[in-house]
Design an enzyme around this catalytic site. Structure first.
Site, PDB file in Angstrom:
ATOM      1  N   LYS A 139       0.800   0.997  -6.827  1.00 20.62           N
ATOM      2  CA  LYS A 139       1.344   1.247  -8.303  1.00 20.62           C
ATOM      3  C   LYS A 139       2.859   1.328  -8.356  1.00 20.62           C
ATOM      4  O   LYS A 139       3.487   1.854  -7.473  1.00 20.62           O
ATOM      5  CB  LYS A 139       0.205   2.352  -8.938  1.00 20.62           C
ATOM      6  CG  LYS A 139       0.732   3.735  -8.289  1.00 20.62           C
ATOM      7  CD  LYS A 139       1.707   4.342  -8.964  1.00 20.62           C
ATOM      8  CE  LYS A 139       2.245   5.567  -8.130  1.00 20.62           C
ATOM      9  NZ  LYS A 139       3.638   6.188  -8.705  1.00 20.62           N
ATOM     10  N   TYR A 225       0.464   7.942 -13.465  1.00 19.70           N
ATOM     11  CA  TYR A 225      -0.659   9.024 -13.441  1.00 19.70           C
ATOM     12  C   TYR A 225      -0.961   9.660 -14.693  1.00 19.70           C
ATOM     13  O   TYR A 225      -2.381  10.047 -14.866  1.00 19.70           O
ATOM     14  CB  TYR A 225      -0.356   9.951 -12.343  1.00 19.70           C
ATOM     15  CG  TYR A 225      -0.310   9.338 -10.942  1.00 19.70           C
ATOM     16  CD1 TYR A 225      -1.212   8.858 -10.119  1.00 19.70           C
ATOM     17  CD2 TYR A 225       1.174   9.640 -10.356  1.00 19.70           C
ATOM     18  CE1 TYR A 225      -1.102   8.515  -8.918  1.00 19.70           C
ATOM     19  CE2 TYR A 225       1.196   8.922  -8.770  1.00 19.70           C
ATOM     20  CZ  TYR A 225       0.128   8.625  -8.315  1.00 19.70           C
ATOM     21  OH  TYR A 225       0.120   8.190  -7.096  1.00 19.70           O
TER      22      TYR A 225
END
Length: 377
Positions: A139, A225
């Site tokens: 990511k 996140y």
């Protein structure tokens, strides 16, 4: 746009963002993914041997059940020798960034895990797919929605599986939060707070502060996140977002965003607030519901995590999140289990990231989102 060169990255830390048009022009090394039906453990090659590969992924692969470390890709000869000795990797399974495409011929390697600076994710994910290898892309998935599409299309064309390095979807605290939401344990969710931040000091030359390599700052790093937490904390994709950016150390964060807050509105009526920064410490998910509340703090580091709710403590035995994540993806390939972090999830998050940056550029305007159920698992 200029083609990204790992050699340029190693020498100068200056490289262009790889465009989908260039990706599409690459030669196809292998048309379909390899047959893994006779294997019980899949070989993984790590592309990029920085700190995450060194201290998290490689040790985790010593504990995994369904996959193992089979190869490496690096631009540093010293690392070739060190890793070969430490992990008993044969020279035939060691590649560099120039001969990477030869990995298509290697039957020991089933999965390529791209662990490079963000602006290089698309190039090597596409090259891995065209080599007939399943792909885990760390990511954020890419630096633009356009690049996310290029990765997804390349994997689909090659007939290989694609997973994003969202380790938290495989660990039990996050799974418990998702269970609360699915089972309506605390009633309707009204508000969710998601914070993910750390203070960056002492290394202004790091690639995360180089926009051409990172694609952005705190939002592209820890902010993902926060976005993730708000979504699985409500079980919905947001309908719209507005955002603000702040900086108190412009002399250090010269190219990238330091601190961002954003407000999300969800279909159920729930509101979300996210916070991310490279100049503060924050690590929390909190949801207020009609019949109680639940929280994780810490919520997004490598663990151990911790949680509580209006019903009492949330507690699970700690295991390596990376071990769980990679085993889950290998199991998905071998046995058809759920892909906990599919490519659509990475693309959805990049759509939200781009909307947040657009809102900031427009002075905090509200940006509508049309995500449907994209990436929800």
């Amino acid at each position: 746009m200029k083609k990204i060169s790992r050699r340029t990255f190693n020498k100068k830390l200056s490289t262009g963002i790889f465009g989908a048009g260039v990706l599409a022009s690459m030669p196809l090394a292998c048309g379909m993914g390899r047959d893994t039906s006779e294997k019980s453990s899949l070989g993984i090659a790590l592309v990029g041997l920085g700190s995450y590969s060194t201290y998290q992924l490689a040790p985790a692969l010593a504990q995994t059940k369904h996959c193992h470390l089979a190869g490496i890709v690096t631009g540093t000869r010293e690392k070739e020798s060190l890793w070969a000795s430490k992990y008993s990797i044969p020279t035939t399974n060691i590649y560099n960034y120039q001969n990477f495409d030869e990995i298509a011929k290697n039957k020991d390697i089933d999965i390529v895990y791209v662990v490079l600076p963000n602006s290089m994710h698309a190039e090597f994910s596409v090259r891995a797919a065209k080599a007939g290898k399943h792909v885990i892309c760390e990511k954020p998935m890419a630096v633009s929605v356009e690049e996310c599409d290029a990765i997804i299309q390349s994997c689909e064309k090659a007939g290989v599986k694609l997973g994003i390095g969202y380790r938290l979807h495989s660990e039990p605290y996050t799974q418990e939060v998702k269970r609360f939401v699915k089972e309506n344990t605390f009633g309707k969710i009204n508000y969710v707070l998601a914070e993910a931040a750390y203070k960056s000091t002492g290394n202004p030359g790091q690639w995360r502060l180089n926009k051409r390599l990172s694609g952005g700052g705190a939002l592209m790093n820890m902010g993902v996140y926060s976005i993730q937490s708000a979504i699985y904390g409500t079980g919905e994709n947001p309908l719209r977002v507005s955002a603000q950016e702040f900086s108190t150390r412009p002399e250090y964060f010269k190219e990238t965003d330091e601190t961002i807050t954003a407000q999300l509105k969800f279909p159920s009526g729930a509101m979300g607030n996210i916070f991310t920064s490279h100049n503060a410490n924050a690590n929390r998910l909190y949801a207020s519901c009609d019949s109680g509340w639940f929280a994780l703090e810490p919520a997004n580091n490598y663990g151990p995590l911790a949680g509580s709710s209006s019903l009492g403590p949330i507690a699970f035995e700690h295991e390596s999140q990376q071990k769980l994540q990679m085993d889950d993806f290998a199991s998905h390939i071998l046995y058809g289990t759920e892909n906990r972090a599919p490519g659509a999830m990475g693309k959805r998050d990049m759509i939200i990231v781009e909307a947040i940056y657009k809102s900031i550029a427009e002075g905090g305007s509200t940006i509508p989102l049309n995500l449907g159920n994209m990436g929800l698992v």
